[in-house]
Design an enzyme around this catalytic site. Sequence first.
Site, PDB file in Angstrom:
ATOM      1  N   LEU A  96       0.872  -1.174   0.000  1.00 55.24           N
ATOM      2  CA  LEU A  96       0.000   0.000   0.000  1.00 55.24           C
ATOM      3  C   LEU A  96       0.913   1.230   0.000  1.00 55.24           C
ATOM      4  CD1 LEU A  96      -2.689  -1.047   2.665  1.00 55.24           C
ATOM      5  CD2 LEU A  96      -2.935  -1.030   0.170  1.00 55.24           C
ATOM      6  N   ASP A  97       0.450   2.317  -0.614  1.00 56.82           N
ATOM      7  CA  ASP A  97       1.234   3.558  -0.625  1.00 56.82           C
ATOM      8  C   ASP A  97       1.397   4.073   0.802  1.00 56.82           C
ATOM      9  OD1 ASP A  97       1.165   3.368  -3.366  1.00 56.82           O
ATOM     10  OD2 ASP A  97      -0.533   4.758  -3.575  1.00 56.82           O
ATOM     11  N   GLN A  98       2.384   4.939   0.995  1.00 54.50           N
ATOM     12  CA  GLN A  98       2.641   5.441   2.358  1.00 54.50           C
ATOM     13  C   GLN A  98       1.400   6.145   2.927  1.00 54.50           C
ATOM     14  OE1 GLN A  98       2.896   8.682   3.563  1.00 54.50           O
ATOM     15  NE2 GLN A  98       2.741   9.818   1.627  1.00 54.50           N
ATOM     16  N   HIS A 152       0.025   2.010  -7.907  1.00 53.31           N
ATOM     17  CA  HIS A 152      -0.837   3.201  -7.723  1.00 53.31           C
ATOM     18  C   HIS A 152      -2.153   3.066  -8.494  1.00 53.31           C
ATOM     19  CE1 HIS A 152       2.318   5.119  -5.604  1.00 53.31           C
ATOM     20  NE2 HIS A 152       2.925   5.731  -6.593  1.00 53.31           N
ATOM     21  N   LYS A 181      -5.276   5.363  -7.556  1.00 54.58           N
ATOM     22  CA  LYS A 181      -5.012   6.792  -7.795  1.00 54.58           C
ATOM     23  C   LYS A 181      -4.932   7.073  -9.301  1.00 54.58           C
ATOM     24  CE  LYS A 181      -2.612   7.400  -3.423  1.00 54.58           C
ATOM     25  NZ  LYS A 181      -1.314   7.407  -2.752  1.00 54.58           N
TER      26      LYS A 181
END
Length: 241
Positions: free
Chosen positions: A108-110, A191, A194
């Site tokens: 998962l992204d930060q 990503h 997004k």
Amino acid sequence: MQLERLLHSQGFGSRKECRALIRAGYVSIAGTVCDNPNADFDPGSTDGNPGLAFEVDGEPWRFRAQAYVMLHKPTGHECSHKPTFHPSIFRLLPDPLLNRGVQCVGRLDQDTTGLLLLSDDGQFIHQWSSGKKRTPKVYELQLADPVGDATVQALLAGVQLDDEPAPIAAVACEQTGSHALRLTIAEGKYHQVKRMIGAIGNRVVVLHRSVVGGLALDPDLAPGEWRWLEPADFDALSHFD
Ligand code: URA
């Protein structure tokens, strides 16, 4: 299994370190200190299910042949052992889990929060992170601009992402607020959420993963907390349409 070997398998250090812990009286089984590193115990489990209960320095543990856990990933943490700008999610786990070499099942992204699975079972990691299996993953999104039927229809119809040969469609999408969506995707591309939202001219401001397969994030876990997966969780994980 010899107590020294049992402790070593659970991530409590080298054989020598485990022997020292036991000899120093830090280890108890069923409430009784055992200071004999060669004492034999039945670990009681050959899979991910909990087996023998023991304590190390007063902390309760169960023997687990493999480690499978869920973490409520907080924002501002990177899914990497060598993070660049933010602390690593691995700092949220106790040393024995790190010593066992647990890895993230996908990333998962930060700035994304929510359900993250981790394990030291390479086959499990591959099985649940591979896009081929088309495991549905449900995300709760807050967006910069308002959404409507057209947004939902565009995501269900499929959007073209850079570097992808064909449009990618959401498995499911519903509007949950004036600026909010619940989006289910089956891939796991870099990503992806997004970029899908960017492709329809909007922007994700908050991203939270609530479900992987049929397994939902445990509502009792606060951000940063983790727990072992239990047998019912494995069933839930595999039960999706
Ligand atoms: N899609 C994203 O864009 N980010 C995540 O962290 C997960 C899915």
